[in-house]
Design a protein around this motif. Structure first.
Motif, short mmCIF file in Angstrom:
data_model
loop_
_atom_site.label_atom_id
_atom_site.label_comp_id
_atom_site.label_asym_id
_atom_site.label_seq_id
_atom_site.Cartn_x
_atom_site.Cartn_y
_atom_site.Cartn_z
N ASN A 1 50.69 40.43 45.56
CA ASN A 1 49.97 41.91 45.54
C ASN A 1 48.59 41.60 44.98
O ASN A 1 47.87 42.38 45.06
CB ASN A 1 50.74 43.01 45.56
N TYR A 2 48.50 40.18 44.28
CA TYR A 2 47.04 40.38 43.76
C TYR A 2 45.55 40.29 44.53
O TYR A 2 45.12 40.24 44.01
CB TYR A 2 48.00 38.25 43.57
N PHE A 3 45.87 39.40 45.87
CA PHE A 3 44.80 39.46 46.25
C PHE A 3 44.36 41.13 46.28
O PHE A 3 42.64 40.83 46.20
CB PHE A 3 45.01 39.61 47.71
N ALA A 4 44.66 41.78 46.28
CA ALA A 4 43.71 43.61 46.62
C ALA A 4 43.71 44.31 45.26
O ALA A 4 42.99 45.59 45.04
CB ALA A 4 45.12 44.32 47.87
N ALA A 5 44.41 43.85 44.12
CA ALA A 5 44.79 44.61 42.31
C ALA A 5 43.47 44.57 42.14
O ALA A 5 42.67 43.20 42.04
CB ALA A 5 45.96 43.96 42.15
N PRO A 6 42.47 45.34 41.97
CA PRO A 6 41.11 45.44 41.33
C PRO A 6 41.14 44.54 39.78
O PRO A 6 39.96 43.70 39.44
CB PRO A 6 40.95 46.32 40.93
N LYS A 7 42.23 44.65 39.35
CA LYS A 7 42.16 43.66 38.01
C LYS A 7 42.53 42.43 37.59
O LYS A 7 42.22 41.87 37.21
CB LYS A 7 42.95 44.47 36.68
N VAL A 8 43.05 41.59 38.47
CA VAL A 8 43.92 40.62 39.11
C VAL A 8 42.61 39.46 38.29
O VAL A 8 42.97 38.67 37.91
CB VAL A 8 45.11 41.26 39.91
#
Length: 346
Positions: free
Chosen positions: A161-168
């Motif tokens: 879920n890192y790929f689509a997380a805005p803050k990551v």
């Protein structure tokens, strides 16, 4: 004189016996080490190559020594690298997604490489806001969540879920500055409609969603299932912080349907690993005739992995609408990744 000669003969016999025992117990060390790393899968009689570097160092450390091993002739010094113990290290490679695209299969197959140490459990460090509340994040906490590795192994983390997380992306960029070295990222994607459908039924199985009509759920404006399949949009956010050459893109459709060896060798080249994966390492066994397995350990995934049949399917009209919705985004993703839209929309 006869006594010294007898002692010398006895020492020779003892040394020969110890060397002989070393070879006898070598297979037992192999079995126990594989059981420790892979559980019951280590009992397979088809193990062919895992014992290469990891087990050689293990056996070298614990093999019985002859009396000559304890004599220091002054010609060598202990190698601090060879004597270094396994410890938890910071990840240099992160599998960032995408969700429901085959990241679990990818990382599990990759874990069989001897030069890799993989944390199979998703850490969610960079998506957890509580890790970034008070000043600098606790990277030591992140490191302690990794699997133990030797100096010559690359530590890899996987949280899709890192790929689509805005803050990551920005948080990972700060981690890269902390590491003072370029990170590498692996991104695996598949048909965006299939990915969204798989995500829907994942929520259904987890009792987080009651499904009446699949097509209506996917066509609902602003739904997160479709948003997470917008690969081009999410990739552009990462490219604001990282260079394109830091990413390896994998076509999940080919990875699932074809022999995984080609994909695994692609990863080996990207990470500059020694080539270990062979074409005949992957195939089918009677118990799992429709799923590729890692044959040396007869490792296969559970029957629900890679499922392609669902209780409901998207209607033909719904497929047309969704295909049009994803068309522009897939072209955007293609411009960066090189994966053509038609190769995913199969």
């Amino acid at each position: 004189m006869k006594i010294w000669k007898s002692y010398f003969i006895y020492l020779i016999y003892i040394s020969i016996a110890l060397i002989f025992v070393t070879f006898i117990i070598k297979d037992e060390f192999t079995r126990l080490t594989l059981l420790k790393k892979y559980g019951d899968h280590g009992r397979s009689s088809k193990i062919r190559k895992y014992q290469s570097s990891y087990l050689n160092s293990f056996i070298e450390k614990y093999r019985p020594k002859t009396f000559l091993s304890y004599i220091d002739f002054g010609f060598s010094q202990p190698d601090p690298i060879k004597t270094e113990k396994k410890r938890q290290r910071f990840p240099k490679v992160i599998v960032i997604g995408a969700q429901k695209c085959g990241t679990t299969a990818l990382i599990k197959f990759l874990s069989f490489h001897t030069a890799v140490s993989v944390q199979m459990k998703e850490r969610h460090f960079f998506t957890n806001d509580s890790n970034f509340v008070h000043g600098s994040p606790n990277y030591e906490f992140y490191r302690r969540g990794m699997f133990y590795s030797t100096f010559d192994q690359i530590t890899i983390e996987k949280t899709p879920n890192y790929f689509a997380a805005p803050k990551v992306p920005q948080r990972v960029f700060e981690y890269q500055k902390f590491m003072k070295r370029k990170l590498k990222f692996i991104v695996i994607v598949r048909n965006p409609i299939r990915r969204a459908t798989s995500a829907v039924f994942h929520e259904v199985r987890a009792n987080r969603l009651k499904l009446d009509n699949l097509t209506e759920v996917l066509l609902k404006p602003g739904n997160n299932f479709v948003n997470l399949s917008m690969y081009g949009y999410h990739l552009n956010r990462w490219l604001e912080y990282f260079k394109l050459k830091q990413f390896l893109f994998i076509n999940g459709e080919r990875f699932i349907k074809e022999n995984p060896c080609k994909t695994m060798r692609k990863i080996e080249r990207f990470l500059k690993l020694p080539q270990e994966f062979e074409h005949d390492d992957f195939g089918f066994i009677k118990a799992k005739p429709n799923y590729y397995c890692y044959l040396p350990l007869e490792y296969c995934f559970e029957s629900e992995r890679g499922h392609s049949h669902y209780p409901q399917n998207v209607t033909i009209e719904g497929l047309k609408i969704l295909t049009n919705m994803f068309e522009a985004d897939l072209r955007l993703f293609h411009n960066a990744s090189g994966i053509k839209p038609e190769r995913l929309l199969v």
